[in-house]
Design a protein around this motif. Sequence first.
Motif, mmCIF file in Angstrom:
data_model
loop_
_atom_site.group_PDB
_atom_site.id
_atom_site.type_symbol
_atom_site.label_atom_id
_atom_site.label_comp_id
_atom_site.label_asym_id
_atom_site.label_seq_id
_atom_site.Cartn_x
_atom_site.Cartn_y
_atom_site.Cartn_z
ATOM 1 N N ARG A 120 -6.552 1.884 -1.324
ATOM 2 C CA ARG A 120 -5.786 3.073 -1.001
ATOM 3 C C ARG A 120 -6.700 4.283 -0.812
ATOM 4 O O ARG A 120 -6.505 5.087 0.079
ATOM 5 N N ILE A 137 -1.444 9.134 -11.867
ATOM 6 C CA ILE A 137 -2.881 9.130 -12.170
ATOM 7 C C ILE A 137 -3.285 10.526 -12.647
ATOM 8 O O ILE A 137 -4.021 10.668 -13.621
ATOM 9 N N PHE A 138 -2.761 11.552 -11.966
ATOM 10 C CA PHE A 138 -3.072 12.913 -12.409
ATOM 11 C C PHE A 138 -2.571 13.117 -13.840
ATOM 12 O O PHE A 138 -3.244 13.706 -14.678
ATOM 13 N N THR A 160 -0.584 8.400 -7.190
ATOM 14 C CA THR A 160 -1.495 9.516 -7.450
ATOM 15 C C THR A 160 -0.935 10.440 -8.521
ATOM 16 O O THR A 160 -1.657 10.929 -9.374
ATOM 17 N N VAL A 196 2.311 2.064 -3.364
ATOM 18 C CA VAL A 196 1.479 2.663 -4.421
ATOM 19 C C VAL A 196 1.029 4.086 -4.087
ATOM 20 O O VAL A 196 0.366 4.719 -4.900
ATOM 21 N N LEU A 197 1.422 4.594 -2.920
ATOM 22 C CA LEU A 197 0.993 5.961 -2.560
ATOM 23 C C LEU A 197 1.355 7.001 -3.626
ATOM 24 O O LEU A 197 0.493 7.765 -4.049
ATOM 25 N N LEU A 231 -5.880 -2.485 -5.392
ATOM 26 C CA LEU A 231 -5.033 -1.602 -4.590
ATOM 27 C C LEU A 231 -5.547 -0.170 -4.566
ATOM 28 O O LEU A 231 -5.512 0.489 -3.535
ATOM 29 N N HIS A 232 -6.048 0.296 -5.705
ATOM 30 C CA HIS A 232 -6.472 1.699 -5.729
ATOM 31 C C HIS A 232 -7.699 1.971 -4.856
ATOM 32 O O HIS A 232 -7.685 2.936 -4.092
ATOM 33 N N TYR A 236 -7.998 3.865 2.667
ATOM 34 C CA TYR A 236 -6.995 4.061 3.718
ATOM 35 C C TYR A 236 -6.508 5.506 3.769
ATOM 36 O O TYR A 236 -6.416 6.098 4.833
ATOM 37 N N VAL A 237 -6.130 6.037 2.618
ATOM 38 C CA VAL A 237 -5.450 7.338 2.615
ATOM 39 C C VAL A 237 -6.445 8.493 2.595
ATOM 40 O O VAL A 237 -6.398 9.381 3.430
ATOM 41 N N SER A 280 -6.399 17.720 -3.527
ATOM 42 C CA SER A 280 -5.737 16.461 -3.891
ATOM 43 C C SER A 280 -6.612 15.268 -3.568
ATOM 44 O O SER A 280 -6.790 14.378 -4.386
ATOM 45 N N LEU A 313 0.822 -1.200 0.000
ATOM 46 C CA LEU A 313 0.000 0.000 0.000
ATOM 47 C C LEU A 313 0.861 1.257 0.000
ATOM 48 O O LEU A 313 0.639 2.184 -0.769
ATOM 49 N N SER A 343 -8.053 12.888 -6.248
ATOM 50 C CA SER A 343 -7.451 11.557 -6.226
ATOM 51 C C SER A 343 -8.462 10.492 -6.638
ATOM 52 O O SER A 343 -8.085 9.435 -7.145
#
Lengths: 84, 659
Positions: free
Chosen positions: B629, A72-73, A69, A65-66, B625-626, B632-633, B555, A62, B559
């Motif tokens: 995430r 992705i943008f 983002t 993969v932070l 995973l996304h 979680y985030v 963000s 996890l 996201s």
Amino acid sequence: MAVEALITDIGAQAIGSGLAAVGAGLAVGLAGIGTGVGEQGIGAAAVGATAEDRGMFGLALLFTVLPETVVIFGLVIALLIMFI
Amino acid sequence: MFQPKPMTHLLIAASKEQMASVVTELYRHRVFHITDFVDQGKEGYEGVKLGVPFENAGQLSSDLIKIRSIENVFQTSPGTQFDVPVRPAETIRAAINNELPKIESEVSTLTAKRSNAETKIRECEQRINELKPFALVPVELDLYRGYESLAVYAGYIEKDIDFAFPSEKYFAAGKDGNFLVAFVESANAQEAEKVLSDAGFISVSLPTETGTVQAAIDKYNTELVQAKADLADASAKILEAKAKYADLLAACDEVLSCDVERAEAPLRFATTEEAFVLDGWVPYDDVAKIEAGLIQATGGHVFVTVDEDEINYDEVPVEYNNPAFAKPAEVLMDLYARPKFKELDPTIILSIMFPLLFGVIVGDVGYGLIYLALALVGRKLLMRMGEMGAKAFKIILGCGISTVVFGLLYSEIFGLSLPWHSILFSRHLPIGGDHLPQVMDLLVISVAIGVIYLSVGWIFGMINHARMDHKGAHRTKAILGKFGWFAMFWGMLIILFSLIDIGTFIAGITIPLPNLTVIGLPLTIVGAVLFVLGAVFVARENPLDLMEIPTNLLSHMLSFCRIAAVGLSSVAIAMVVNFLAMEFFISPALADFSVVGVLLIIVGVLVLIIGHALNVVLGVIGGALHPIRLHYVEFFTKFYQGGGVIYKPFGLKRKFSEE
């Protein structure tokens, strides 16, 4: 004259859409590099942590993969350029 | 739902004579979470000490170690044994007493035989290797030793040498290095050694065998064959013994683990000379059952009381209390952290939204069916992993079904169209196809999901602070802080909608969005007031938090775009794979059929298989995973801390035995 203007117009359009595609590529590519730079440190630490304790695997994946983002943008921008 | 199981704080006190019955009874129910007694002079506990294990604990532990060492030889463990008949614990205890010594001696004989054979093999191989260079020298082995006036040297050397005194030597060039054997008079030994060492001589030990070198090597080879046969025999017998005893050993392991845990339980109790006190937690619903059980087991010689003093909620063990359909998502929660007792438990949201978002992202009938097939094929394997595996199986199943459903709605199968036009949104890219994807719609929906998530997150945050913090000014500030973020977020959105008609501003959007610019200025003012008010509330809690405005408001909301973006990239890969295979390999081959054409078709099919296999794997990363995430985030950081004590009832879940 009218035909000439038309040809120039078509040419400009072709260049325009070509540049747009290049821009979309740059958006994904550069953002991908950024993500990679972010992930390299986390990835190394995550592998270390997982080697110590296999229970860390989920959390480590996890954390890795932070920074995704960012790319992705980049991908969103590319989609906007290509389809809007 | 949203709450863990209510727990009751129980204190159990009795005289030491009753300790064994109390322990057995609690172990049987498997609901009592023991709070370990720590001897640190707590008020009211003066003179109270840690308990000592029951007398038989030592014996049981040593039996358990024996079992584990045999299991180690067999390379089995209770976790690897399945479909074993359940036996009464008494039978197994009898087996431990009667059969364990027999099994142990049998196994130790076999392991001794195996290790002897292994040693023998090593020795023979070493001797053969050491003798090999001597085979190059035409001298019998007896002739290397037994001299009084001669010194013998044998070893490897770079190149041949000459001695300046009488000597007998033999030089043999070999591929492992050049071998030299030299016989010199003892009187010249010192000089010979000097010459040899100058030439880089590496000596080897002289052979102790007799006869010709080849005969000696043959003898060792025969022994080697015998030793290898012995090893194979011993290994086969060990496997045989494993097949015979593995399930019994697993059962013994389980029974002994239980017995040891019970025998050592007093180490967690507070004891005095004559009595003991046991402190712990029981789910509210089980209190009556435990109380009645204990009274019956001890004949009424026990004092059970519910402690109703002020509870420190951080110490209460947390057991999930979710409806059956939400249970699998507990795995995903524990991956992050167990909720605290007074905290909202978001498992149920995760259990619904995780498979849903997985489906929204991957959304392809073909891939969904592959995930379902993989889940069903791997079912047995997952089930063997215990409770966690069973939960994982259900999660994968849910994701697979959701993927198929969204695939039907998007009209997608392996990146191709189904016979109907997409019902929900089109994600078909202009790669070898004709219609355009509704990128903007997908992005707007994704962001809208984000807006809902963030708002719910801040509302949960307010509730959590209200429930968990101690009453006072700090709590009010914390609650208002969360409200501040909520207000700023919605203030920002209101300002945006009051200034811009989003519905027409964004090209290519088909979802009807309200045009709020007609209200205009008044609405902008409302939004601005909300935003400023929010900022004030956040700053009152901690001014530094205002630094988070860009991340928290923008963000985190944007996201959620990943839901659309990752999904579109998955479609793009599928379509590119199809396009490559069809346009470059299969279609030209079909148009002009030949031998080369057949090859092209094979390559095309390979491209299809490998490409889609890759996309299935990427789908797991993107689809699983996304969303995780995002929870979680982006979601949990708004309200969730976690870190509650995990509820571990005293007792072992038995698989092979019953009391």
